[in-house]
Design a protein around this motif. Sequence first.
Motif, PDB file in Angstrom:
ATOM      1  N   ARG A 168      -9.850   2.517  27.202  1.00 55.85           N
ATOM      2  CA  ARG A 168      -8.409   2.713  27.142  1.00 55.85           C
ATOM      3  C   ARG A 168      -7.814   3.404  28.364  1.00 55.85           C
ATOM      4  NH1 ARG A 168      -8.495   7.886  24.519  1.00 55.85           N
ATOM      5  NH2 ARG A 168     -10.636   8.283  23.959  1.00 55.85           N
ATOM      6  N   LEU A 169      -8.301   4.599  28.685  1.00 52.22           N
ATOM      7  CA  LEU A 169      -7.649   5.359  29.741  1.00 52.22           C
ATOM      8  C   LEU A 169      -7.921   4.755  31.123  1.00 52.22           C
ATOM      9  CD1 LEU A 169      -8.719   8.844  28.482  1.00 52.22           C
ATOM     10  CD2 LEU A 169      -6.378   8.020  28.574  1.00 52.22           C
ATOM     11  N   PRO A 170      -6.902   4.670  31.943  1.00 53.34           N
ATOM     12  CA  PRO A 170      -7.183   4.266  33.314  1.00 53.34           C
ATOM     13  C   PRO A 170      -7.978   5.368  34.018  1.00 53.34           C
ATOM     14  CG  PRO A 170      -4.870   4.884  33.084  1.00 53.34           C
ATOM     15  CD  PRO A 170      -5.469   4.899  31.708  1.00 53.34           C
ATOM     16  N   SER A 176     -18.088   5.060  28.514  1.00 51.06           N
ATOM     17  CA  SER A 176     -18.301   3.780  29.182  1.00 51.06           C
ATOM     18  C   SER A 176     -17.173   3.533  30.168  1.00 51.06           C
ATOM     19  CB  SER A 176     -18.338   2.653  28.149  1.00 51.06           C
ATOM     20  OG  SER A 176     -17.074   2.564  27.513  1.00 51.06           O
ATOM     21  N   ILE A 177     -17.445   2.690  31.152  1.00 54.46           N
ATOM     22  CA  ILE A 177     -16.418   2.329  32.131  1.00 54.46           C
ATOM     23  C   ILE A 177     -16.319   0.809  32.166  1.00 54.46           C
ATOM     24  CG2 ILE A 177     -15.742   2.416  34.561  1.00 54.46           C
ATOM     25  CD1 ILE A 177     -17.437   4.977  34.793  1.00 54.46           C
ATOM     26  N   ILE A 199      -4.324  -3.061  43.154  1.00 50.01           N
ATOM     27  CA  ILE A 199      -5.064  -4.214  42.646  1.00 50.01           C
ATOM     28  C   ILE A 199      -4.335  -4.810  41.444  1.00 50.01           C
ATOM     29  CG2 ILE A 199      -7.371  -3.462  43.314  1.00 50.01           C
ATOM     30  CD1 ILE A 199      -7.615  -2.576  40.251  1.00 50.01           C
ATOM     31  N   GLN A 200      -4.708  -6.056  41.131  1.00 51.86           N
ATOM     32  CA  GLN A 200      -4.319  -6.620  39.847  1.00 51.86           C
ATOM     33  C   GLN A 200      -5.532  -6.475  38.957  1.00 51.86           C
ATOM     34  OE1 GLN A 200      -3.065 -10.384  41.732  1.00 51.86           O
ATOM     35  NE2 GLN A 200      -1.417 -10.345  40.241  1.00 51.86           N
ATOM     36  N   GLY A 201      -5.356  -5.731  37.877  1.00 50.89           N
ATOM     37  CA  GLY A 201      -6.494  -5.478  37.014  1.00 50.89           C
ATOM     38  C   GLY A 201      -6.604  -3.997  36.749  1.00 50.89           C
ATOM     39  N   GLU A 202      -7.678  -3.606  36.069  1.00 49.81           N
ATOM     40  CA  GLU A 202      -7.789  -2.207  35.667  1.00 49.81           C
ATOM     41  C   GLU A 202      -9.224  -1.730  35.709  1.00 49.81           C
ATOM     42  OE1 GLU A 202      -4.562  -1.576  32.137  1.00 49.81           O
ATOM     43  OE2 GLU A 202      -6.008  -3.201  31.972  1.00 49.81           O
ATOM     44  N   VAL A 203      -9.362  -0.443  35.892  1.00 49.69           N
ATOM     45  CA  VAL A 203     -10.652   0.199  35.681  1.00 49.69           C
ATOM     46  C   VAL A 203     -10.420   1.176  34.535  1.00 49.69           C
ATOM     47  CG1 VAL A 203     -12.460   1.622  36.664  1.00 49.69           C
ATOM     48  CG2 VAL A 203     -11.292  -0.039  38.096  1.00 49.69           C
ATOM     49  N   LEU A 204     -11.063   0.930  33.394  1.00 49.59           N
ATOM     50  CA  LEU A 204     -10.785   1.729  32.204  1.00 49.59           C
ATOM     51  C   LEU A 204     -11.969   2.593  31.821  1.00 49.59           C
ATOM     52  CD1 LEU A 204      -9.156  -1.019  29.962  1.00 49.59           C
ATOM     53  CD2 LEU A 204      -7.982   0.767  31.233  1.00 49.59           C
ATOM     54  N   VAL A 205     -11.648   3.745  31.245  1.00 49.56           N
ATOM     55  CA  VAL A 205     -12.696   4.600  30.702  1.00 49.56           C
ATOM     56  C   VAL A 205     -12.622   4.533  29.184  1.00 49.56           C
ATOM     57  CG1 VAL A 205     -13.479   6.974  30.474  1.00 49.56           C
ATOM     58  CG2 VAL A 205     -12.707   6.136  32.666  1.00 49.56           C
ATOM     59  N   SER A 207     -19.131  -3.887  32.687  1.00 51.69           N
ATOM     60  CA  SER A 207     -18.921  -2.538  32.178  1.00 51.69           C
ATOM     61  C   SER A 207     -20.238  -1.780  32.208  1.00 51.69           C
ATOM     62  CB  SER A 207     -18.354  -2.577  30.765  1.00 51.69           C
ATOM     63  OG  SER A 207     -19.282  -3.195  29.929  1.00 51.69           O
ATOM     64  N   THR A 208     -20.126  -0.473  32.099  1.00 46.13           N
ATOM     65  CA  THR A 208     -21.309   0.368  32.198  1.00 46.13           C
ATOM     66  C   THR A 208     -21.218   1.485  31.178  1.00 46.13           C
ATOM     67  OG1 THR A 208     -22.102   2.187  33.545  1.00 46.13           O
ATOM     68  CG2 THR A 208     -20.047   1.216  34.211  1.00 46.13           C
ATOM     69  N   SER A 209     -22.349   1.985  30.757  1.00 47.71           N
ATOM     70  CA  SER A 209     -22.322   3.093  29.801  1.00 47.71           C
ATOM     71  C   SER A 209     -22.632   4.397  30.532  1.00 47.71           C
ATOM     72  CB  SER A 209     -23.345   2.840  28.689  1.00 47.71           C
ATOM     73  OG  SER A 209     -24.575   2.475  29.246  1.00 47.71           O
TER      74      SER A 209
END
Lengths: 269, 249
Positions: free
Chosen positions: B67-69, B4-5, B58-64, B27-29
Amino acid sequence: MPEQTHSASRQQSSGNIHSKVNTNIWLRACSFALIFVLWQFAALFVDNRVLPTPYAVLQRLMIDISSGELLEHLWITLVRVAFSFFFAMLLGTAIGLIMGSKKRLDILLDGLLMLGLNVPALVTIILCYIWFGLTEVAAVVAVAINKIPMVIVNMREGARAIDAQLMEVAKVYRISKMKTFHSVYLPQLSPYLIASMRNGLALIWKIVLVVELLGRSEGVGFQLSVFFQFFDIEGIFSYTLAFVLVIYLIEWLLLRPLERSLSGWRVIK
Amino acid sequence: MIESIQIQIENKTHRNGLCTIKDLNFSTSAGEFIAIVGPSGAGKTTLLNVISGLDEDIQGEVLVNNRLPLSGLAHHRGFVFQEPRLMPWLTVQKNIELVLDNNPEKIRAVPKILQEVGLDGFGHLYPGQLSGGMQRRVGLARAFIVEPSLLLLDEPFQSLDEPTANDLRALLLRLWNKRRPSVFFVTHQLREAMTLADRIVFVSARPARVVLDYQVEIERPRIIDGEAVSQACTALLNEFPKLLSGERQ
């Protein structure tokens, strides 16, 4: 498939392109012939000690070549041209690309660049001889200094014209630095590089002759000054002709093929 | 493996002070086809750049997988741009090889993908010799040859005539079905989104945030000017008349 290629029309027109190339060759040959005709014509009306006939010059050229003297001087001059050309292109390209991509450095060095562009060639040559002595190094440095600013201006333009969108493609697909450089970055610069090389060759060999005239005791420039002192106009013509022929050869055997291989994709449409 | 992202962007402000994204979360699967729809200038392209890792400011995150960026992950991503963005000095074949790291096995796969996108025998041509639709086919081939687990498309079929665009949409779905990457497809055409996507994320005008997260229930295969797609579009717009301007009410 709904889309269509233009291959059919391309094949049709390729025949025309070939005949066009042939006509172009004839036109070029004609322009050469015209020069000789005009020259011969002018020589009919002028004292031949001032303007020798083409035939006399060709004869003299044969004698100069067979004595081996001309080839020796020509070779020395060409080596100087080659060295100055190489250093000027290398340094000018490197500095130009950096200035084109780093805004602050560009502003910082711009004044210096202006100075370099506008100092007369003669001044740099004299100063180089005074500072470094009448040496081979001084001669090559003097010529290179004259050319470097022009290469910088040209390559800086090239670096500014780099397409950021294509560079983004390289980044997204994580293409290696080396590959990005030679497959994405460099091809965008090739027109600027070719232009620099062509202008460079034309300018450098002229300046090399002046450098030789002022402070060397061999080379085409030196020989010309000797001919000048002895009022040997046939000699001047014979050396000039030889040198121009060599430059033509370089253009046709080196620059044009290089240009074709670098920007062949532009022609095929 | 991407399961998921999660996209959690608090704020994206450009250097010129323009804030284009604010409090945008969704989020997406894995293998999901997400369309992002919003008005022009809403920051959709910026959003794609952030998700792809092109823009990390950016302020914020895209996670996988929570947890992992995403940017640190050695996964493969494909990107199809608004313009084809092919290197005009490279042949079709070389353009595709460009994104492969000289792996002979992958390079051998290039003719196969060209065949898949309908460009069999065009490998030796330059992009300038191809039509716009064919250039976009090359763009798709280039994106899929890396076997991406994440595929980003930024209005890729804009400025094409409808039949050509439809062919390319069908091609995209075929390629996606076979390999199942997670897809983010930016568009401002509701009908296109409805035809392609599993889910549509509607974003507001600048600064972009999510106004509606819509699950497309139409059975595949869908036809872009078919009954089902039209009905779904009409129903959605009846419920949210200002949705395409980026407003819920």
